[in-house]
Design a protein around this motif. Structure first.
Motif, PDB file in Angstrom:
ATOM      1  N   ALA A  33       0.830  -1.208   0.000  1.00  0.00           N
ATOM      2  CA  ALA A  33       0.000   0.000   0.000  1.00  0.00           C
ATOM      3  C   ALA A  33       0.858   1.249   0.000  1.00  0.00           C
ATOM      4  N   VAL A  34       1.875   1.279   0.860  1.00  0.00           N
ATOM      5  CA  VAL A  34       2.680   2.491   0.986  1.00  0.00           C
ATOM      6  C   VAL A  34       3.454   2.777  -0.290  1.00  0.00           C
ATOM      7  N   LEU A  35       4.002   1.742  -0.921  1.00  0.00           N
ATOM      8  CA  LEU A  35       4.776   1.962  -2.135  1.00  0.00           C
ATOM      9  C   LEU A  35       3.873   2.278  -3.317  1.00  0.00           C
ATOM     10  N   SER A  36       2.681   1.713  -3.327  1.00  0.00           N
ATOM     11  CA  SER A  36       1.744   1.996  -4.415  1.00  0.00           C
ATOM     12  C   SER A  36       1.335   3.457  -4.440  1.00  0.00           C
ATOM     13  N   THR A  37       1.163   4.040  -3.252  1.00  0.00           N
ATOM     14  CA  THR A  37       0.729   5.433  -3.196  1.00  0.00           C
ATOM     15  C   THR A  37       1.811   6.398  -3.661  1.00  0.00           C
ATOM     16  N   LEU A  38       3.060   5.934  -3.697  1.00  0.00           N
ATOM     17  CA  LEU A  38       4.170   6.806  -4.086  1.00  0.00           C
ATOM     18  C   LEU A  38       4.390   6.832  -5.593  1.00  0.00           C
ATOM     19  N   GLY A  39       3.685   5.983  -6.321  1.00  0.00           N
ATOM     20  CA  GLY A  39       3.769   6.018  -7.769  1.00  0.00           C
ATOM     21  C   GLY A  39       4.982   5.297  -8.324  1.00  0.00           C
ATOM     22  N   ASP A  40       5.239   5.507  -9.600  1.00  0.00           N
ATOM     23  CA  ASP A  40       6.306   4.796 -10.301  1.00  0.00           C
ATOM     24  C   ASP A  40       7.610   5.582 -10.384  1.00  0.00           C
ATOM     25  N   GLN A  41       7.627   6.814  -9.909  1.00  0.00           N
ATOM     26  CA  GLN A  41       8.850   7.613  -9.985  1.00  0.00           C
ATOM     27  C   GLN A  41       9.914   7.060  -9.044  1.00  0.00           C
ATOM     28  N   ALA A 251      14.573  -9.144  -9.485  1.00  0.00           N
ATOM     29  CA  ALA A 251      13.846  -8.507  -8.390  1.00  0.00           C
ATOM     30  C   ALA A 251      12.634  -7.742  -8.909  1.00  0.00           C
ATOM     31  N   SER A 252      12.807  -7.044 -10.007  1.00  0.00           N
ATOM     32  CA  SER A 252      11.687  -6.298 -10.587  1.00  0.00           C
ATOM     33  C   SER A 252      10.590  -7.244 -11.048  1.00  0.00           C
ATOM     34  N   GLU A 253      10.974  -8.355 -11.664  1.00  0.00           N
ATOM     35  CA  GLU A 253       9.994  -9.325 -12.124  1.00  0.00           C
ATOM     36  C   GLU A 253       9.246  -9.972 -10.974  1.00  0.00           C
ATOM     37  N   ARG A 254       9.891 -10.056  -9.802  1.00  0.00           N
ATOM     38  CA  ARG A 254       9.235 -10.629  -8.624  1.00  0.00           C
ATOM     39  C   ARG A 254       8.460  -9.568  -7.855  1.00  0.00           C
ATOM     40  N   GLY A 255       8.306  -8.382  -8.421  1.00  0.00           N
ATOM     41  CA  GLY A 255       7.480  -7.344  -7.825  1.00  0.00           C
ATOM     42  C   GLY A 255       8.122  -6.596  -6.682  1.00  0.00           C
ATOM     43  N   LEU A 256       9.444  -6.621  -6.590  1.00  0.00           N
ATOM     44  CA  LEU A 256      10.142  -5.998  -5.468  1.00  0.00           C
ATOM     45  C   LEU A 256      10.562  -4.573  -5.796  1.00  0.00           C
ATOM     46  N   ASN A 257      10.471  -3.710  -4.810  1.00  0.00           N
ATOM     47  CA  ASN A 257      10.944  -2.338  -4.932  1.00  0.00           C
ATOM     48  C   ASN A 257      12.411  -2.319  -4.512  1.00  0.00           C
ATOM     49  N   ILE A 258      13.311  -2.018  -5.440  1.00  0.00           N
ATOM     50  CA  ILE A 258      14.755  -2.088  -5.196  1.00  0.00           C
ATOM     51  C   ILE A 258      15.228  -0.768  -4.609  1.00  0.00           C
ATOM     52  N   ASP A 286      19.081  15.993  -0.747  1.00  0.00           N
ATOM     53  CA  ASP A 286      19.088  17.120  -1.682  1.00  0.00           C
ATOM     54  C   ASP A 286      19.814  16.750  -2.972  1.00  0.00           C
ATOM     55  N   ARG A 287      20.884  15.983  -2.857  1.00  0.00           N
ATOM     56  CA  ARG A 287      21.635  15.553  -4.041  1.00  0.00           C
ATOM     57  C   ARG A 287      20.789  14.630  -4.910  1.00  0.00           C
ATOM     58  N   ALA A 288      20.070  13.708  -4.281  1.00  0.00           N
ATOM     59  CA  ALA A 288      19.237  12.781  -5.039  1.00  0.00           C
ATOM     60  C   ALA A 288      18.098  13.513  -5.746  1.00  0.00           C
ATOM     61  N   LEU A 289      17.489  14.451  -5.055  1.00  0.00           N
ATOM     62  CA  LEU A 289      16.426  15.244  -5.684  1.00  0.00           C
ATOM     63  C   LEU A 289      16.965  16.008  -6.886  1.00  0.00           C
ATOM     64  N   GLN A 290      18.167  16.526  -6.756  1.00  0.00           N
ATOM     65  CA  GLN A 290      18.786  17.262  -7.858  1.00  0.00           C
ATOM     66  C   GLN A 290      19.031  16.345  -9.051  1.00  0.00           C
ATOM     67  N   VAL A 291      19.501  15.133  -8.796  1.00  0.00           N
ATOM     68  CA  VAL A 291      19.726  14.170  -9.870  1.00  0.00           C
ATOM     69  C   VAL A 291      18.429  13.872 -10.615  1.00  0.00           C
ATOM     70  N   LEU A 292      17.331  13.836  -9.871  1.00  0.00           N
ATOM     71  CA  LEU A 292      16.040  13.527 -10.466  1.00  0.00           C
ATOM     72  C   LEU A 292      15.354  14.743 -11.073  1.00  0.00           C
ATOM     73  N   GLY A 293      16.013  15.901 -10.965  1.00  0.00           N
ATOM     74  CA  GLY A 293      15.436  17.111 -11.536  1.00  0.00           C
ATOM     75  C   GLY A 293      14.275  17.653 -10.735  1.00  0.00           C
ATOM     76  N   ARG A 294      14.242  17.338  -9.456  1.00  0.00           N
ATOM     77  CA  ARG A 294      13.171  17.808  -8.591  1.00  0.00           C
ATOM     78  C   ARG A 294      13.650  18.985  -7.748  1.00  0.00           C
ATOM     79  N   PRO A 295      12.749  19.808  -7.220  1.00  0.00           N
ATOM     80  CA  PRO A 295      13.153  20.985  -6.432  1.00  0.00           C
ATOM     81  C   PRO A 295      13.972  20.591  -5.216  1.00  0.00           C
TER      82      PRO A 295
END
Length: 304
Positions: A33-41, A251-258, A286-295
Motif C-alpha cells: 500500500a505504501v509503495l503503491s501510493t508513491l507512484g512509479d517515480q 527482483a523487478s519481475e518478482r514485484g520488489l521495490n529495489i 538534496d543531491r538525489a532530488l537534484q539528480v532527479l530534476g526535482r526541487p
C-alpha cells in the motif's frame, strides 16, 4: 553402471518435479500500500532523516527532510529500559549524544535529557552548529504523531526484546500500518513481525537477500515467492557485487521495490537509477532530488 544411473535418475526426477511445482505456484510479492501510493517515480529516502545535512534520527531532521520534499523518511528503533520505542541508530549513546553507555540501560526520561545533536558536525569537528538547540532523542510515538502522512522506512535494531509487538501496536494505534516499510538485519525479527502484524510491508532480511542472490545466480530467481515487498541492498558487500543487472531484472519481475543504500554521490545515484534501482537511501537527499530534476529548496523552515 545401470544401477548407478538409476540411483542418480531418481533424485534428479524428484528435483525436476519440485522445481516444476515451484515454477507453477510461485507468486511475485504482494502489492504494498505504501509503495503503491508513491507512484512509479524513483524514490528519495532520507537516511536517518538525512544525516549528512542535519542531526540524524531527530524530529528536526525529519521536519527538514519532509519540507525538502523527500518521498520517505528512514529511521532506526531501540527500546529504552522502561520499554519505550526510541529513534536512534546505535546501541550506545556515545557517538551522537553527550551521554554514555547503552540505550537499553537508560529510561526514556534519561534519554530525552540528552543532547541528540551534540556531536553532529559538517566540517570534521571544527564546529557543532546544533549543540544546545534542544534537539533530543525522539520517541517513535512522537514521530508518528508529528508525521502521520509521511511514508517511512523503519529498521528494528535489536532482536529478542519484544520490539516487534511494540512496533505493531504503535502502528495500529496510530493507524499507520499502510505508511511504512519495516526492515531489520535479523531475519527472526522480521518473521516474528510479519506473524504479529500481517499486511504491513517489509523488506528482505539478510537470509532472504542471500537466497535471492543464490537463486538468481543459478537462473532460478523466477521460482521465488517473496514474503517481503522491498529489497534494500548495498551495491556490493565484502567485495562481492550484489546489485547486478541480472538481480535487478529478477527482483523487478518478482514485484520488489529495489532500494539502494547508502548512496551519497551523484554519479553513483545516476548509475544505479539507470541500472534500474527504484529508490535511493541517502544521507544527502538534496543531491538525489537534484539528480532527479526535482526541487531542492526547503518549502518551510519551521513547523508550528
Amino acid at each position: 553402471m545401470l544401477r548407478v544411473l538409476r540411483f542418480i535418475a531418481v533424485p534428479l526426477m524428484l528435483l525436476a518435479l519440485a522445481l516444476g511445482v515451484l515454477a507453477l505456484t510461485s507468486q511475485p510479492a504482494q502489492t504494498s500500500a505504501v509503495l503503491s501510493t508513491l507512484g512509479d517515480q524513483p524514490l528519495v529516502i532520507a537516511h536517518r532523516g538525512g544525516k549528512g545535512l542535519w542531526p540524524e534520527n531527530s524530529l528536526f531532521a525529519f521536519e527538514r527532510a519532509s519540507d525538502l520534499g523527500v518521498d520517505m523518511l528512514e529511521m532506526d528503533l531501540h527500546l529504552s529500559s522502561d520499554g519505550e520505542l526510541v529513534v536512534i541508530h546505535d546501541r550506545t549513546l556515545n557517538r551522537t549524544t553527550n551521554g554514555q553507555g547503552r540505550v537499553a540501560e537508560h529510561s526514556l526520561t534519561q534519554l530525552q535529557a540528552l543532547d541528540a545533536a551534540y556531536n553532529w558536525t559538517a566540517d570534521g569537528g571544527q564546529s557543532y552548529p546544533y549543540r544546545g538547540q534542544g534537539i533530543r532523542i525522539p520517541t517513535f510515538t512522537e514521530v508518528l504523531q508529528r508525521f502521520p502522512d509521511a511514508a517511512k522506512v523503519i529498521e528494528m535494531k535489536v532482536p529478542d526484546v519484544g520490539m516487534e509487538a511494540a512496533l505493531c501496536e504503535a502502528l495500529q494505534s496510530h493507524q499507520q500500518i499502510d505508511r511504512v516499510v519495516i526492515g531489520s538485519f535479523y531475519d527472526r525479527s522480521l518473521q516474528l513481525f510479519r506473524e504479529q502484524c500481517p499486511g504491513v510491508a517489509t523488506s528482505a532480511g539478510p537470509g532472504s537477500v542471500r537466497m535471492l542472490v543464490a537463486l538468481n545466480w543459478v537462473g532460478l530467481g523466477s521460482l521465488l515467492s517473496p514474503s517481503y515487498q522491498a529489497l534494500q541492498i548495498p551495491e556490493a558487500h565484502d567485495g562481492l557485487l550484489i546489485a547486478s543487472p541480472s538481480l535487478f531484472k529478477t527482483a523487478s519481475e518478482r514485484g520488489l521495490n529495489i532500494q539502494m543504500w547508502t548512496i551519497n554521490e551523484q554519479a553513483d545515484m545516476r548509475r544505479l537509477l539507470d541500472k534500474g534501482a527504484h529508490a535511493l537511501i541517502t544521507d544527502y537527499p538534496d543531491r538525489a532530488l537534484q539528480v532527479l530534476g526535482r526541487p531542492t529548496q526547503i518549502n518551510a523552515l519551521a513547523r508550528e
